[in-house]
Design a protein around this motif. Structure first.
Motif, PDB file in Angstrom:
ATOM      1  N   LYS A  85      -4.499  12.195 -39.027  1.00 41.31           N
ATOM      2  CA  LYS A  85      -5.706  12.190 -38.616  1.00 41.31           C
ATOM      3  C   LYS A  85      -5.929  11.706 -36.992  1.00 41.31           C
ATOM      4  CE  LYS A  85      -8.064  11.832 -42.974  1.00 41.31           C
ATOM      5  NZ  LYS A  85      -8.982  11.030 -43.835  1.00 41.31           N
ATOM      6  N   ILE A  86      -6.590  12.658 -36.222  1.00 42.16           N
ATOM      7  CA  ILE A  86      -6.270  12.332 -34.867  1.00 42.16           C
ATOM      8  C   ILE A  86      -7.622  12.654 -34.447  1.00 42.16           C
ATOM      9  CG2 ILE A  86      -5.388  13.107 -32.815  1.00 42.16           C
ATOM     10  CD1 ILE A  86      -3.117  14.598 -34.031  1.00 42.16           C
ATOM     11  N   ASP A  87      -8.042  11.610 -33.418  1.00 46.15           N
ATOM     12  CA  ASP A  87      -9.282  11.837 -32.768  1.00 46.15           C
ATOM     13  C   ASP A  87      -9.165  12.784 -31.738  1.00 46.15           C
ATOM     14  OD1 ASP A  87     -11.847  11.673 -31.529  1.00 46.15           O
ATOM     15  OD2 ASP A  87     -11.784   9.256 -31.212  1.00 46.15           O
ATOM     16  N   LEU A  88      -9.479  13.975 -31.754  1.00 45.03           N
ATOM     17  CA  LEU A  88      -9.201  14.922 -30.829  1.00 45.03           C
ATOM     18  C   LEU A  88      -9.876  14.865 -29.600  1.00 45.03           C
ATOM     19  CD1 LEU A  88      -8.644  18.062 -33.304  1.00 45.03           C
ATOM     20  CD2 LEU A  88      -6.833  16.543 -32.183  1.00 45.03           C
ATOM     21  N   LEU A  89     -11.077  14.190 -29.744  1.00 45.90           N
ATOM     22  CA  LEU A  89     -11.889  14.268 -28.529  1.00 45.90           C
ATOM     23  C   LEU A  89     -11.686  13.018 -27.604  1.00 45.90           C
ATOM     24  CD1 LEU A  89     -15.405  15.124 -30.253  1.00 45.90           C
ATOM     25  CD2 LEU A  89     -13.674  16.699 -28.974  1.00 45.90           C
ATOM     26  N   ASN A 202      -0.174  16.514 -25.098  1.00 43.34           N
ATOM     27  CA  ASN A 202       0.442  15.509 -24.509  1.00 43.34           C
ATOM     28  C   ASN A 202       0.696  14.415 -25.713  1.00 43.34           C
ATOM     29  OD1 ASN A 202      -0.064  16.112 -21.992  1.00 43.34           O
ATOM     30  ND2 ASN A 202      -2.053  14.841 -21.984  1.00 43.34           N
ATOM     31  N   TYR A 203      -0.037  14.582 -26.773  1.00 44.52           N
ATOM     32  CA  TYR A 203      -0.014  13.535 -28.176  1.00 44.52           C
ATOM     33  C   TYR A 203       1.532  14.235 -28.723  1.00 44.52           C
ATOM     34  CZ  TYR A 203      -0.655  12.085 -32.885  1.00 44.52           C
ATOM     35  OH  TYR A 203      -0.141  11.449 -34.202  1.00 44.52           O
ATOM     36  N   LEU A 204       1.603  15.328 -28.725  1.00 41.70           N
ATOM     37  CA  LEU A 204       2.666  16.168 -29.445  1.00 41.70           C
ATOM     38  C   LEU A 204       3.852  15.812 -28.618  1.00 41.70           C
ATOM     39  CD1 LEU A 204       0.895  19.176 -30.934  1.00 41.70           C
ATOM     40  CD2 LEU A 204       1.402  17.124 -32.162  1.00 41.70           C
ATOM     41  N   ASP A 205       3.767  15.897 -27.192  1.00 36.04           N
ATOM     42  CA  ASP A 205       4.721  15.767 -26.332  1.00 36.04           C
ATOM     43  C   ASP A 205       5.510  14.367 -26.444  1.00 36.04           C
ATOM     44  OD1 ASP A 205       5.091  18.258 -25.334  1.00 36.04           O
ATOM     45  OD2 ASP A 205       3.588  17.728 -23.693  1.00 36.04           O
ATOM     46  N   ASN A 206       4.625  13.447 -26.807  1.00 38.63           N
ATOM     47  CA  ASN A 206       5.207  11.932 -26.882  1.00 38.63           C
ATOM     48  C   ASN A 206       5.957  11.849 -28.221  1.00 38.63           C
ATOM     49  OD1 ASN A 206       4.116  11.056 -24.641  1.00 38.63           O
ATOM     50  ND2 ASN A 206       2.138  10.756 -25.429  1.00 38.63           N
ATOM     51  N   ARG A 207       5.872  12.752 -29.300  1.00 38.69           N
ATOM     52  CA  ARG A 207       6.557  12.483 -30.318  1.00 38.69           C
ATOM     53  C   ARG A 207       7.914  13.162 -30.583  1.00 38.69           C
ATOM     54  NH1 ARG A 207       2.756  10.648 -34.584  1.00 38.69           N
ATOM     55  NH2 ARG A 207       4.332  10.981 -36.164  1.00 38.69           N
ATOM     56  N   VAL A 208       8.252  13.876 -29.559  1.00 37.00           N
ATOM     57  CA  VAL A 208       9.465  14.661 -29.479  1.00 37.00           C
ATOM     58  C   VAL A 208      10.427  14.238 -28.155  1.00 37.00           C
ATOM     59  CG1 VAL A 208       8.663  16.864 -30.665  1.00 37.00           C
ATOM     60  CG2 VAL A 208       8.756  16.451 -28.151  1.00 37.00           C
ATOM     61  N   ILE A 293     -10.226  24.816 -40.731  1.00 39.47           N
ATOM     62  CA  ILE A 293     -10.859  25.899 -39.922  1.00 39.47           C
ATOM     63  C   ILE A 293     -11.192  27.204 -41.056  1.00 39.47           C
ATOM     64  CG2 ILE A 293     -10.043  25.455 -37.813  1.00 39.47           C
ATOM     65  CD1 ILE A 293      -7.876  27.384 -38.310  1.00 39.47           C
ATOM     66  N   GLY A 294     -11.581  26.984 -42.259  1.00 42.87           N
ATOM     67  CA  GLY A 294     -11.866  27.960 -43.359  1.00 42.87           C
ATOM     68  C   GLY A 294     -13.293  28.465 -43.311  1.00 42.87           C
ATOM     69  N   GLY A 295     -13.546  29.763 -43.033  1.00 42.82           N
ATOM     70  CA  GLY A 295     -15.026  30.158 -43.147  1.00 42.82           C
ATOM     71  C   GLY A 295     -15.727  29.952 -41.911  1.00 42.82           C
ATOM     72  N   LYS A 296     -17.045  30.146 -41.683  1.00 42.77           N
ATOM     73  CA  LYS A 296     -17.899  29.764 -40.703  1.00 42.77           C
ATOM     74  C   LYS A 296     -18.155  28.134 -40.610  1.00 42.77           C
ATOM     75  CE  LYS A 296     -20.184  34.295 -40.329  1.00 42.77           C
ATOM     76  NZ  LYS A 296     -21.292  34.766 -40.180  1.00 42.77           N
ATOM     77  N   THR A 297     -17.487  27.523 -39.619  1.00 45.44           N
ATOM     78  CA  THR A 297     -17.531  26.143 -39.537  1.00 45.44           C
ATOM     79  C   THR A 297     -17.043  25.748 -38.054  1.00 45.44           C
ATOM     80  OG1 THR A 297     -16.580  24.228 -40.470  1.00 45.44           O
ATOM     81  CG2 THR A 297     -14.871  25.698 -40.096  1.00 45.44           C
ATOM     82  N   ASN A 298     -17.408  24.521 -37.698  1.00 44.33           N
ATOM     83  CA  ASN A 298     -17.207  23.703 -36.334  1.00 44.33           C
ATOM     84  C   ASN A 298     -16.377  22.629 -36.669  1.00 44.33           C
ATOM     85  OD1 ASN A 298     -18.747  25.661 -35.135  1.00 44.33           O
ATOM     86  ND2 ASN A 298     -20.656  24.359 -34.999  1.00 44.33           N
ATOM     87  N   THR A 299     -15.190  22.503 -35.809  1.00 44.85           N
ATOM     88  CA  THR A 299     -14.465  21.642 -35.737  1.00 44.85           C
ATOM     89  C   THR A 299     -14.771  20.791 -34.420  1.00 44.85           C
ATOM     90  OG1 THR A 299     -12.605  22.348 -34.798  1.00 44.85           O
ATOM     91  CG2 THR A 299     -12.899  22.829 -37.046  1.00 44.85           C
ATOM     92  N   PRO A 300     -13.980  19.719 -34.260  1.00 40.24           N
ATOM     93  CA  PRO A 300     -14.080  18.862 -32.957  1.00 40.24           C
ATOM     94  C   PRO A 300     -13.881  19.665 -31.784  1.00 40.24           C
ATOM     95  CG  PRO A 300     -13.407  17.266 -34.684  1.00 40.24           C
ATOM     96  CD  PRO A 300     -13.381  18.749 -35.208  1.00 40.24           C
ATOM     97  N   VAL A 301     -12.863  20.665 -31.896  1.00 39.79           N
ATOM     98  CA  VAL A 301     -12.538  21.497 -30.753  1.00 39.79           C
ATOM     99  C   VAL A 301     -12.686  23.042 -31.014  1.00 39.79           C
ATOM    100  CG1 VAL A 301     -10.689  19.681 -30.065  1.00 39.79           C
ATOM    101  CG2 VAL A 301     -10.210  21.454 -31.736  1.00 39.79           C
TER     102      VAL A 301
END
Length: 376
Positions: A85-89, A202-208, A293-301
């Motif tokens: 669970k990532i705080d994407l914002l 950047n978050y993912l780059d730091n994990r590889v 992201i299933g159906g018509k919906t809003n996510t943080p990004v």
């Protein structure tokens, strides 16, 4: 007198012989019937066994696919790659160190719509390009350049790619190849970008590191991942497993929905995730109801327009199942336990002692799952 005695004796012996003969004949007939019945059952069993072997040989591909599908559905609620669970914002957009994931964005649109895309889809893609103008490349894959790409880099798959019955199957398959070859991010055409994804990269780059990979996708309902939003390094071994098995999964599973999701769709890649646990250290699943992201919906990004271009009539069955997404793991796990219990009662034993033992085990499992849910 002697004549009468001899005659009487002869008749008595003849009657005894007749009785013995009748008894013998009845015994022979009975044994022959038994032998015939036994021979018939044996022959029938042999025929059924031969038919079973023939069925296994003729439909071995379908059987392997369905076994992978069942394995994914049964095991995912209990064991799966790391869910984060990532705080994407609130992720930092400033790069830190080496960029392992290529800054490349991929969109795919095949068929008649590729020449005249809906305005809403063009707006969605343009929003993502505008927010990520710093990316080195923005790819727009169509039937023409998609086929040229496969002919140049994966010529062995061109014939299979052209054999797909629907454009969505071609688009699903193509996304795995372009991500494997180029790396970067894939986005469905109906995903409208609301926020930059540089922080997530950047978050993912730091994990590889240089000799490792990373793959991220969004959790799907009820199991597996969505293939509408994926970020990955180049040549990720998971994508190699997927493209190597696409020809095996290129089958008609009777229902349009099942055919699409298993042959190339979300279940196709989810099955490979579950079958290749050695790759789990390089796979992340973006968790949280707010990110789905299933159906018509809003996510943080994202704003998901929910076009559902690949959904068919049989998909309405799945959409109308009332389930609580927040408790999907517990609900699904209990459903599996109830199903297994029914099978045990029906096939193993129906006496009271067997049923009591089975239901005691079921009750303990339900209590365990409830406790596990509270702890997590």
């Amino acid at each position: 007198m002697d004549y009468d005695n001899e005659k009487s004796s002869f008749l008595t012996e003849n009657l005894s012989i007749k009785k013995y003969r009748n008894c013998f004949e009845k015994t022979i007939v009975t044994e022959l019937k038994r032998f015939k019945l036994h021979c018939g059952r044996t022959t029938l069993l042999r025929i059924l066994f031969c038919l079973f072997i023939l069925f296994m040989i003729l439909f071995r591909g379908y059987i392997l696919c369905l076994l992978g599908f069942l394995n994914c559905y049964i095991t995912w609620p209990f064991t799966a790659p790391l869910h984060v669970k990532i705080d994407l914002l609130n992720l930092s957009n400033e790069p830190k160190g080496h960029e392992y994931i290529p800054r490349r964005m991929h969109h795919i649109l095949l068929g008649p719509l590729s020449s005249h895309p809906p305005e809403s889809w063009l707006s969605a893609r343009n929003s993502c390009i505008a927010l990520h103008s710093n990316f080195e490349e923005h790819y727009y894959w169509t039937d023409k350049n998609g086929k040229e790409f496969l002919e140049k880099n994966y010529p062995w798959f061109v014939k299979s790619w052209l054999s797909y019955k629907t454009d969505i199957q071609k688009a699903d398959a193509l996304r795995y190849f372009v991500l494997h070859h180029y790396g970067g991010i894939f986005l469905d055409m109906d995903l409208y970008c609301l926020h930059k994804l540089d922080g997530l990269f950047n978050y993912l780059d730091n994990r590889v590191s240089l000799d490792e990979h990373i793959f991220l996708a969004v959790k799907a309902f009820p199991v597996g991942i969505s293939n509408g939003f994926m970020i990955t390094t180049r040549q990720h071994p998971l994508l190699k497993r997927v493209i190597d098995n696409l020809e095996l999964y290129n089958r008609n599973f009777l229902l349009p929905h099942a055919t699409i999701i298993i042959s190339t769709g979300p279940m196709c890649i989810s099955i490979q995730i579950q079958l290749n646990r050695s790759l789990w250290s390089s796979i992340l699943i973006l968790d949280g109801k707010e990110n789905m992201i299933g159906g018509k919906t809003n996510t943080p990004v994202f704003k998901h327009l929910g076009s559902g271009s690949w959904h068919k009539a049989d998909d309405m069955f799945f959409k109308n199942i009332p389930m609580d997404i927040q408790h999907q793991t517990q609900t699904f796990s209990i459903s599996i336990i109830v199903f297994i219990t029914f099978i045990c009662v029906f096939f193993i034993g129906r006496n009271r002692n067997s049923i009591k033992v089975i239901f005691k085990i079921q009750l303990q499992l339900i209590r365990y799952l409830s406790l596990f849910k509270k702890i997590s």
